[in-house]
Design a protein around this motif. Structure first.
Motif, PDB file in Angstrom:
ATOM      1  N   ARG A  48       0.838  -1.210   0.000  1.00  0.00           N
ATOM      2  CA  ARG A  48       0.000   0.000   0.000  1.00  0.00           C
ATOM      3  C   ARG A  48       0.869   1.255   0.000  1.00  0.00           C
ATOM      4  O   ARG A  48       0.584   2.219  -0.702  1.00  0.00           O
ATOM      5  N   SER A  49       1.946   1.245   0.766  1.00  0.00           N
ATOM      6  CA  SER A  49       2.839   2.399   0.826  1.00  0.00           C
ATOM      7  C   SER A  49       3.391   2.739  -0.558  1.00  0.00           C
ATOM      8  O   SER A  49       3.407   3.906  -0.954  1.00  0.00           O
ATOM      9  N   TYR A  50       3.811   1.727  -1.305  1.00  0.00           N
ATOM     10  CA  TYR A  50       4.367   1.994  -2.639  1.00  0.00           C
ATOM     11  C   TYR A  50       3.281   2.409  -3.628  1.00  0.00           C
ATOM     12  O   TYR A  50       3.509   3.273  -4.473  1.00  0.00           O
ATOM     13  N   PHE A  51       2.091   1.823  -3.510  1.00  0.00           N
ATOM     14  CA  PHE A  51       0.996   2.257  -4.386  1.00  0.00           C
ATOM     15  C   PHE A  51       0.616   3.708  -4.086  1.00  0.00           C
ATOM     16  O   PHE A  51       0.319   4.476  -4.998  1.00  0.00           O
ATOM     17  N   GLN A  52       0.648   4.084  -2.810  1.00  0.00           N
ATOM     18  CA  GLN A  52       0.333   5.471  -2.451  1.00  0.00           C
ATOM     19  C   GLN A  52       1.396   6.434  -2.974  1.00  0.00           C
ATOM     20  O   GLN A  52       1.064   7.528  -3.445  1.00  0.00           O
ATOM     21  N   GLN A  53       2.658   6.022  -2.912  1.00  0.00           N
ATOM     22  CA  GLN A  53       3.718   6.858  -3.470  1.00  0.00           C
ATOM     23  C   GLN A  53       3.521   7.032  -4.980  1.00  0.00           C
ATOM     24  O   GLN A  53       3.666   8.127  -5.519  1.00  0.00           O
ATOM     25  N   HIS A  54       3.185   5.918  -5.639  1.00  0.00           N
ATOM     26  CA  HIS A  54       2.950   5.973  -7.083  1.00  0.00           C
ATOM     27  C   HIS A  54       1.774   6.894  -7.391  1.00  0.00           C
ATOM     28  O   HIS A  54       1.826   7.708  -8.310  1.00  0.00           O
ATOM     29  N   LEU A  55       0.734   6.775  -6.601  1.00  0.00           N
ATOM     30  CA  LEU A  55      -0.447   7.621  -6.788  1.00  0.00           C
ATOM     31  C   LEU A  55      -0.110   9.086  -6.543  1.00  0.00           C
ATOM     32  O   LEU A  55      -0.621   9.966  -7.237  1.00  0.00           O
ATOM     33  N   GLY A  56       0.780   9.352  -5.596  1.00  0.00           N
ATOM     34  CA  GLY A  56       1.200  10.728  -5.338  1.00  0.00           C
ATOM     35  C   GLY A  56       1.864  11.363  -6.545  1.00  0.00           C
ATOM     36  O   GLY A  56       1.736  12.557  -6.782  1.00  0.00           O
ATOM     37  N   GLU A  57       2.561  10.548  -7.324  1.00  0.00           N
ATOM     38  CA  GLU A  57       3.232  11.057  -8.521  1.00  0.00           C
ATOM     39  C   GLU A  57       2.356  10.947  -9.766  1.00  0.00           C
ATOM     40  O   GLU A  57       2.651  11.563 -10.786  1.00  0.00           O
ATOM     41  N   ASN A  58       1.301  10.145  -9.671  1.00  0.00           N
ATOM     42  CA  ASN A  58       0.383   9.933 -10.802  1.00  0.00           C
ATOM     43  C   ASN A  58      -1.052   9.950 -10.276  1.00  0.00           C
ATOM     44  O   ASN A  58      -1.687   8.904 -10.142  1.00  0.00           O
ATOM     45  N   PRO A  59      -1.573  11.129  -9.955  1.00  0.00           N
ATOM     46  CA  PRO A  59      -2.871  11.231  -9.285  1.00  0.00           C
ATOM     47  C   PRO A  59      -4.051  10.625 -10.048  1.00  0.00           C
ATOM     48  O   PRO A  59      -5.081  10.337  -9.454  1.00  0.00           O
ATOM     49  N   ASP A  60      -3.901  10.421 -11.351  1.00  0.00           N
ATOM     50  CA  ASP A  60      -5.001   9.866 -12.137  1.00  0.00           C
ATOM     51  C   ASP A  60      -4.854   8.368 -12.383  1.00  0.00           C
ATOM     52  O   ASP A  60      -5.564   7.811 -13.215  1.00  0.00           O
ATOM     53  N   VAL A  62      -5.676   4.927 -11.937  1.00  0.00           N
ATOM     54  CA  VAL A  62      -6.765   4.125 -11.384  1.00  0.00           C
ATOM     55  C   VAL A  62      -6.249   2.803 -10.813  1.00  0.00           C
ATOM     56  O   VAL A  62      -6.735   2.327  -9.789  1.00  0.00           O
ATOM     57  N   LEU A  63      -5.242   2.213 -11.456  1.00  0.00           N
ATOM     58  CA  LEU A  63      -4.727   0.931 -10.975  1.00  0.00           C
ATOM     59  C   LEU A  63      -4.163   1.040  -9.562  1.00  0.00           C
ATOM     60  O   LEU A  63      -4.326   0.128  -8.752  1.00  0.00           O
ATOM     61  N   SER A  64      -3.507   2.151  -9.257  1.00  0.00           N
ATOM     62  CA  SER A  64      -3.007   2.343  -7.893  1.00  0.00           C
ATOM     63  C   SER A  64      -4.170   2.411  -6.909  1.00  0.00           C
ATOM     64  O   SER A  64      -4.106   1.834  -5.821  1.00  0.00           O
ATOM     65  N   LEU A  65      -5.225   3.112  -7.290  1.00  0.00           N
ATOM     66  CA  LEU A  65      -6.407   3.181  -6.422  1.00  0.00           C
ATOM     67  C   LEU A  65      -6.991   1.793  -6.179  1.00  0.00           C
ATOM     68  O   LEU A  65      -7.353   1.452  -5.049  1.00  0.00           O
ATOM     69  N   VAL A  66      -7.062   0.996  -7.240  1.00  0.00           N
ATOM     70  CA  VAL A  66      -7.600  -0.373  -7.115  1.00  0.00           C
ATOM     71  C   VAL A  66      -6.722  -1.189  -6.174  1.00  0.00           C
ATOM     72  O   VAL A  66      -7.223  -1.877  -5.269  1.00  0.00           O
ATOM     73  N   GLY A  84     -12.302   2.824  -1.014  1.00  0.00           N
ATOM     74  CA  GLY A  84     -11.362   2.868  -2.129  1.00  0.00           C
ATOM     75  C   GLY A  84     -12.005   2.489  -3.447  1.00  0.00           C
ATOM     76  O   GLY A  84     -11.779   3.139  -4.475  1.00  0.00           O
ATOM     77  N   TYR A  85     -12.820   1.434  -3.435  1.00  0.00           N
ATOM     78  CA  TYR A  85     -13.499   1.009  -4.665  1.00  0.00           C
ATOM     79  C   TYR A  85     -14.481   2.077  -5.138  1.00  0.00           C
ATOM     80  O   TYR A  85     -14.682   2.251  -6.344  1.00  0.00           O
ATOM     81  N   LYS A  86     -15.098   2.801  -4.196  1.00  0.00           N
ATOM     82  CA  LYS A  86     -15.998   3.901  -4.579  1.00  0.00           C
ATOM     83  C   LYS A  86     -15.221   4.999  -5.303  1.00  0.00           C
ATOM     84  O   LYS A  86     -15.721   5.581  -6.259  1.00  0.00           O
ATOM     85  N   LYS A  87     -13.997   5.290  -4.836  1.00  0.00           N
ATOM     86  CA  LYS A  87     -13.158   6.281  -5.526  1.00  0.00           C
ATOM     87  C   LYS A  87     -12.879   5.835  -6.955  1.00  0.00           C
ATOM     88  O   LYS A  87     -12.919   6.641  -7.882  1.00  0.00           O
ATOM     89  N   VAL A  88     -12.592   4.549  -7.108  1.00  0.00           N
ATOM     90  CA  VAL A  88     -12.316   4.007  -8.444  1.00  0.00           C
ATOM     91  C   VAL A  88     -13.547   4.171  -9.322  1.00  0.00           C
ATOM     92  O   VAL A  88     -13.463   4.643 -10.457  1.00  0.00           O
ATOM     93  N   PHE A  89     -14.705   3.790  -8.792  1.00  0.00           N
ATOM     94  CA  PHE A  89     -15.943   3.895  -9.560  1.00  0.00           C
ATOM     95  C   PHE A  89     -16.220   5.344  -9.936  1.00  0.00           C
ATOM     96  O   PHE A  89     -16.574   5.643 -11.075  1.00  0.00           O
ATOM     97  N   PHE A  90     -16.025   6.261  -8.979  1.00  0.00           N
ATOM     98  CA  PHE A  90     -16.256   7.681  -9.242  1.00  0.00           C
ATOM     99  C   PHE A  90     -15.342   8.157 -10.369  1.00  0.00           C
ATOM    100  O   PHE A  90     -15.778   8.824 -11.300  1.00  0.00           O
ATOM    101  N   PHE A  91     -14.070   7.804 -10.288  1.00  0.00           N
ATOM    102  CA  PHE A  91     -13.107   8.221 -11.308  1.00  0.00           C
ATOM    103  C   PHE A  91     -13.494   7.658 -12.677  1.00  0.00           C
ATOM    104  O   PHE A  91     -13.527   8.382 -13.669  1.00  0.00           O
TER     105      PHE A  91
END
Length: 109
Positions: A48-60, A62-66, A84-91
């Protein structure tokens, strides 16, 4: 690194991706791949920590959110996983609008 991961040598793959990140700090794909390796090891906190870091650099991304939601689910935290899944669905539900905006910007240029 992918070959190491496929062979089950996930620890070596992690070392490779970490070194790749040091060589090219702008290549955020190594962060995502490290997260996948930690998922493979069922180390959900580090994944999760690495996915969050990736998301921080790539805010859009979706795979990191999933994957972040998946780590919560794997740890039995249904509430955070559903959030989290709701965020994915919203996006994803807003993708058509984003594509239309991009198309309009391209036409202006």
């Amino acid at each position: 690194a992918e070959l190491n991961a496929q062979r089950g040598d996930t620890e070596e793959a992690i070392k490779f991706y970490k070194k790749a990140r040091q060589v090219d700090p702008t290549d955020s794909s190594s962060l995502f791949n490290i997260g996948l390796c930690y998922l493979d090891l069922q180390n959900f906190v580090d994944a999760r920590s690495y996915f969050q870091q990736h998301l921080g650099e790539n805010p859009d991304d979706v795979l990191s959110l999933v994957e972040i939601a998946n780590t919560h689910y794997a740890q039995g935290d249904s509430e955070l996983a559903i959030r989290g899944y709701k965020k994915v669905f919203f996006f994803l539900s807003h993708l058509p609008c984003l594509f239309l905006r991009l198309k309009k910007k391209q036409q202006v240029l």
